[in-house]
Design a protein around this motif. Structure first.
Motif, PDB file in Angstrom:
ATOM      1  N   ASP A  91       0.774  -1.051  -0.142  1.00  0.00           N
ATOM      2  CA  ASP A  91       0.008   0.007   0.053  1.00  0.00           C
ATOM      3  C   ASP A  91       0.993   1.215   0.100  1.00  0.00           C
ATOM      4  N   PHE A  92       0.537   2.115  -1.141  1.00  0.00           N
ATOM      5  CA  PHE A  92       1.505   3.443  -1.127  1.00  0.00           C
ATOM      6  C   PHE A  92       0.429   4.467  -0.600  1.00  0.00           C
ATOM      7  N   GLY A  93       0.875   5.263   0.480  1.00  0.00           N
ATOM      8  CA  GLY A  93      -0.129   6.305   0.896  1.00  0.00           C
ATOM      9  C   GLY A  93       0.907   7.590   0.698  1.00  0.00           C
ATOM     10  N   ARG A  94       0.322   8.522   1.253  1.00  0.00           N
ATOM     11  CA  ARG A  94       0.840  10.035   0.823  1.00  0.00           C
ATOM     12  C   ARG A  94       2.157  10.053   1.722  1.00  0.00           C
ATOM     13  N   ARG A  95       2.586   9.386   2.800  1.00  0.00           N
ATOM     14  CA  ARG A  95       3.562   9.564   3.611  1.00  0.00           C
ATOM     15  C   ARG A  95       4.075   8.142   3.880  1.00  0.00           C
ATOM     16  N   HIS A  96       3.800   7.007   3.445  1.00  0.00           N
ATOM     17  CA  HIS A  96       4.041   5.810   3.878  1.00  0.00           C
ATOM     18  C   HIS A  96       4.111   4.770   2.702  1.00  0.00           C
ATOM     19  N   VAL A  97       4.761   3.650   2.845  1.00  0.00           N
ATOM     20  CA  VAL A  97       4.798   2.489   2.038  1.00  0.00           C
ATOM     21  C   VAL A  97       4.292   1.313   3.175  1.00  0.00           C
ATOM     22  N   ARG A  98       3.501   0.330   2.919  1.00  0.00           N
ATOM     23  CA  ARG A  98       3.171  -0.713   3.870  1.00  0.00           C
ATOM     24  C   ARG A  98       3.272  -2.065   3.206  1.00  0.00           C
ATOM     25  N   ILE A  99       3.848  -3.076   3.600  1.00  0.00           N
ATOM     26  CA  ILE A  99       3.782  -4.486   2.725  1.00  0.00           C
ATOM     27  C   ILE A  99       3.506  -5.459   3.714  1.00  0.00           C
ATOM     28  N   GLU A 111       5.305  -8.540   7.694  1.00  0.00           N
ATOM     29  CA  GLU A 111       4.514  -6.992   7.795  1.00  0.00           C
ATOM     30  C   GLU A 111       5.698  -5.915   7.840  1.00  0.00           C
ATOM     31  N   LYS A 112       5.584  -5.016   7.376  1.00  0.00           N
ATOM     32  CA  LYS A 112       6.557  -3.815   7.559  1.00  0.00           C
ATOM     33  C   LYS A 112       5.764  -2.556   6.978  1.00  0.00           C
ATOM     34  N   ASP A 113       6.296  -1.551   7.506  1.00  0.00           N
ATOM     35  CA  ASP A 113       5.902  -0.230   6.778  1.00  0.00           C
ATOM     36  C   ASP A 113       6.767   0.806   7.348  1.00  0.00           C
ATOM     37  N   VAL A 114       7.239   1.827   6.296  1.00  0.00           N
ATOM     38  CA  VAL A 114       8.215   2.726   6.260  1.00  0.00           C
ATOM     39  C   VAL A 114       7.422   4.000   6.103  1.00  0.00           C
ATOM     40  N   GLU A 115       8.062   5.176   6.859  1.00  0.00           N
ATOM     41  CA  GLU A 115       7.447   6.359   6.312  1.00  0.00           C
ATOM     42  C   GLU A 115       8.332   7.091   5.072  1.00  0.00           C
ATOM     43  N   ILE A 116       7.675   7.715   4.230  1.00  0.00           N
ATOM     44  CA  ILE A 116       8.491   8.371   3.174  1.00  0.00           C
ATOM     45  C   ILE A 116       8.174   9.833   3.062  1.00  0.00           C
ATOM     46  N   PRO A 117       9.009  10.726   2.482  1.00  0.00           N
ATOM     47  CA  PRO A 117       8.885  12.286   2.579  1.00  0.00           C
ATOM     48  C   PRO A 117       7.579  12.604   1.618  1.00  0.00           C
ATOM     49  N   LEU A 118       7.079  13.750   2.012  1.00  0.00           N
ATOM     50  CA  LEU A 118       6.192  14.270   1.065  1.00  0.00           C
ATOM     51  C   LEU A 118       6.655  14.604  -0.222  1.00  0.00           C
ATOM     52  N   GLY A 119       5.789  14.490  -1.195  1.00  0.00           N
ATOM     53  CA  GLY A 119       6.295  14.795  -2.433  1.00  0.00           C
ATOM     54  C   GLY A 119       7.112  13.856  -3.143  1.00  0.00           C
ATOM     55  N   ALA A 122       7.076   8.731  -7.800  1.00  0.00           N
ATOM     56  CA  ALA A 122       6.722   7.293  -8.063  1.00  0.00           C
ATOM     57  C   ALA A 122       7.796   6.392  -8.096  1.00  0.00           C
ATOM     58  N   ALA A 123       8.950   6.863  -8.613  1.00  0.00           N
ATOM     59  CA  ALA A 123      10.143   6.109  -9.169  1.00  0.00           C
ATOM     60  C   ALA A 123      10.886   5.786  -7.482  1.00  0.00           C
ATOM     61  N   GLU A 124      10.843   7.027  -6.824  1.00  0.00           N
ATOM     62  CA  GLU A 124      11.571   6.819  -5.546  1.00  0.00           C
ATOM     63  C   GLU A 124      10.857   5.714  -4.650  1.00  0.00           C
ATOM     64  N   ALA A 125       9.254   6.036  -4.636  1.00  0.00           N
ATOM     65  CA  ALA A 125       8.346   5.040  -3.765  1.00  0.00           C
ATOM     66  C   ALA A 125       8.786   3.741  -4.359  1.00  0.00           C
ATOM     67  N   PRO A 285       2.268  23.194  12.837  1.00  0.00           N
ATOM     68  CA  PRO A 285       2.000  22.103  11.908  1.00  0.00           C
ATOM     69  C   PRO A 285       1.244  21.025  12.653  1.00  0.00           C
ATOM     70  N   VAL A 286       0.239  20.402  12.099  1.00  0.00           N
ATOM     71  CA  VAL A 286      -0.357  19.293  12.571  1.00  0.00           C
ATOM     72  C   VAL A 286      -0.524  18.287  11.391  1.00  0.00           C
ATOM     73  N   ARG A 287      -0.419  16.990  12.060  1.00  0.00           N
ATOM     74  CA  ARG A 287      -0.478  15.730  11.298  1.00  0.00           C
ATOM     75  C   ARG A 287      -1.439  15.105  11.617  1.00  0.00           C
ATOM     76  N   THR A 288      -1.819  13.801  10.766  1.00  0.00           N
ATOM     77  CA  THR A 288      -3.077  12.994  10.816  1.00  0.00           C
ATOM     78  C   THR A 288      -3.204  12.498  12.126  1.00  0.00           C
ATOM     79  N   ARG A 289      -1.959  11.966  12.745  1.00  0.00           N
ATOM     80  CA  ARG A 289      -2.087  11.291  14.088  1.00  0.00           C
ATOM     81  C   ARG A 289      -2.264  12.168  15.275  1.00  0.00           C
ATOM     82  N   ASP A 290      -1.871  13.707  15.147  1.00  0.00           N
ATOM     83  CA  ASP A 290      -2.064  14.746  15.951  1.00  0.00           C
ATOM     84  C   ASP A 290      -3.810  14.894  16.040  1.00  0.00           C
ATOM     85  N   ILE A 291      -4.470  14.728  14.852  1.00  0.00           N
ATOM     86  CA  ILE A 291      -5.879  14.876  14.841  1.00  0.00           C
ATOM     87  C   ILE A 291      -6.718  13.941  15.933  1.00  0.00           C
TER      88      ILE A 291
END
Length: 393
Positions: A91-99, A111-119, A122-125, A285-291
């Motif tokens: 799964d590719f999200g806005r700030r993560h990849v999960r496998i 199962e693993k997931d990593v955080e990736i930078p905004l912006g 696709a090649a980097e992801a 600045p607020v992130r989703t987990r802060d909500i």
């Protein structure tokens, strides 16, 4: 299920791996099969099948034995154990990849997931995901040749005719990416699908509502999408662009949406909008987990933002409910931990705009799979393409 176009062979090693997976998938779905039948079923030449079967025998994945077919001597090929074959969901999200890596009996073994930078591009992801795939398989003790395929979820519409991410994706960097490009990165067969569709498949496969005939899965995130399960099967529509609930108009003169319209649901209820409003209100600045954290801590501003968003989501869900009369509506995405704090305003919106009898007979619940749903759905997609369906109790 989505249509997978003919893949670009790319390198010879990629082609060999692809052909190995095709043969393994055929054995998983058909059981012990003669080499001649494998060639007919997969479209591979007899010589190619023979050479690959030898490799699979050396790796301990299959065994062969003499048999007869139509009165002639033949070679019967059998999987030594279906426990050795696995599927992968990414799964590719806005700030993560999960496998997630799953066995053919639907057990998660990696199962693993990593955080990736905004912006990110696709090649980097894809590079990050390819490395993550390699490390997860290694940790799970699984050979790459045992992978039946990879189900990949992206937050955007997929044209099922070509296997291409089309305009409207939350991540514009993904627009134009094709299933062939992803296959070249992973050197494995790939099934590319919208993340909400995979969420729906996961809920109807892994979740407590598995076996429910008609399910609507709503993912509330940076984008808002719906996945539909009709009569136990994913419904993808004419060319795969179902469930674009985020572009349902809510306010005629509202904010301009990325789709070109005004006042779409995403402009009032996405996590991106919630983040923007709360960041301005809190002057930081607020992130989703802060909500989630702020709402559970009783912050009135966060509660109001979520309440307004939930009511708008409920209004849009009502249109779907009135149209398809689902048995169950499941809400997922990164706000799933809010539970009733998000479900309550969604329920009010549904009650306000849906037919009363539909409201009374439709179950509205929060996803029990949380942010794992889309990757789980990817793994399930591969297994179902291989003819392997879960045994429901």
């Amino acid at each position: 299920m989505p249509v997978r176009p003919t893949r670009n062979p790319g390198s010879q090693s990629a082609l060999r791996l692809s052909n190995q997976q095709r043969i393994l998938s055929n054995l998983v779905s058909s059981g012990p099969t003669t080499q001649a039948d494998i060639a007919r079923n997969t479209g591979l030449s007899n010589a190619t099948v023979s050479n690959i079967v030898k490799v699979l025998v050396e790796r301990g994945l299959v065994s062969t034995s003499p048999t007869t077919s139509s009165g002639r001597r033949a070679q019967l090929v059998s999987l030594k154990s279906t426990d050795g074959a696995v599927s992968v969901g990414i799964d590719f999200g806005r700030r993560h990849v999960r496998i997630i890596v799953a066995t053919v009996d639907y057990r998660v073994i990696g199962e693993k997931d990593v955080e990736i930078p905004l912006g990110y591009t696709a090649a980097e992801a894809l590079d990050i995901a390819a490395n993550l795939l390699t490390s997860t398989l290694l940790q799970a003790g699984v050979q790459r040749s045992a992978v039946l395929g990879v189900g990949v979820g992206v937050p955007g519409p997929i044209d099922s005719r070509t296997g291409t991410v089309v305009k409207g994706a939350i991540l514009p960097e993904w627009v134009g990416v094709t299933v062939r490009m992803v296959e070249e990165s992973f050197e494995l067969p790939v099934y590319l699908e919208n993340d909400a569709n995979l969420g729906a498949l996961a809920e109807s496969t892994w979740g407590p509502h598995a076996g429910t005939p008609t399910v609507v899965f709503i993912k509330v995130g940076t984008g808002i999408g719906a996945g539909l399960i009709f009569n136990g099967r994913p419904f993808l529509g004419h060319i795969g662009l179902t469930g674009e609930i985020g572009h349902t108009p809510i306010h005629e003169h509202g904010l301009l949406c990325r789709c070109g319209n005004r006042g779409c649901l995403e402009t009032v209820a996405s996590t991106a909008i919630m983040i923007d409003m709360l960041s301005r209100a809190l002057d930081r600045p607020v992130r989703t987990r802060d909500i989630v954290r702020l709402v559970l801590a009783g912050d009135e501003r966060a509660i109001r933002v979520v309440d307004d968003a939930g009511f708008a989501v409920g209004r849009s869900i009502a249109a779907i409910a009135n149209l398809v009369n689902p048995h169950t509506i499941i809400v997922g995405g990164p706000l799933a931990d809010l539970g009733e704090m998000l479900l309550s305003p969604i329920r009010r919106g549904l009650q306000r705009y849906a037919v009363p009898m539909i409201v009374e007979t439709t179950e509205l619940v929060m996803s029990s799979l949380g942010e794992r749903a889309e990757a789980l759905g990817g793994a399930a997609l591969v297994l179902q393409h291989s003819g392997i369906h879960p045994t429901l109790s």
